[in-house]
Write an enzyme that holds these catalytic residues in place. Structure first.
Site, PDB file in Angstrom:
ATOM      1  N   ASP A  69       0.853  -1.181   0.000  1.00 36.07           N
ATOM      2  CA  ASP A  69       0.000   0.000   0.000  1.00 36.07           C
ATOM      3  C   ASP A  69       0.892   1.235   0.000  1.00 36.07           C
ATOM      4  OD1 ASP A  69       0.990   0.119   2.584  1.00 36.07           O
ATOM      5  OD2 ASP A  69      -0.919  -0.210   3.546  1.00 36.07           O
TER       6      ASP A  69
ATOM      7  N   ASP B  77       1.614   4.541   2.097  1.00 38.74           N
ATOM      8  CA  ASP B  77       1.395   5.167   3.398  1.00 38.74           C
ATOM      9  C   ASP B  77       1.490   6.676   3.244  1.00 38.74           C
ATOM     10  OD1 ASP B  77       1.325   2.721   5.090  1.00 38.74           O
ATOM     11  OD2 ASP B  77       3.345   2.489   4.275  1.00 38.74           O
TER      12      ASP B  77
END
Length: 73
Positions: free
Chosen positions: A29, A31
């Site tokens: 992902d 951040d």
């Protein structure tokens, strides 16, 4: 940037950028750290982020937010 909200990247994407080594994987992902200065901007930012995220959204976003009153989520 369109909302005038300071945003910073951290985690694996930041480490990859700084080091030149591979930290990001296909399932990683992104951040993000947001720091809106007004509550009205917090509400607009959340609405904008919600429109970007949905089932199967790629890349996934993992956000942290520093709130105008000093709190964080």
């Amino acid at each position: 940037m369109a909302l005038g909200v300071p945003v910073h990247v951290f985690g694996s994407l930041a480490w990859q950028h700084w080091s030149g080594q591979e930290y990001v994987r296909p399932g990683s992902d992104i951040d993000l750290l947001f720091a809106p200065r007004r509550w009205t901007v917090v509400e607009r930012l959340l609405a904008e982020l919600q429109s970007l995220c949905g089932p199967g959204a790629v890349p996934r976003l993992d956000g942290e937010m520093l709130l105008p009153d000093g709190g964080a989520v």
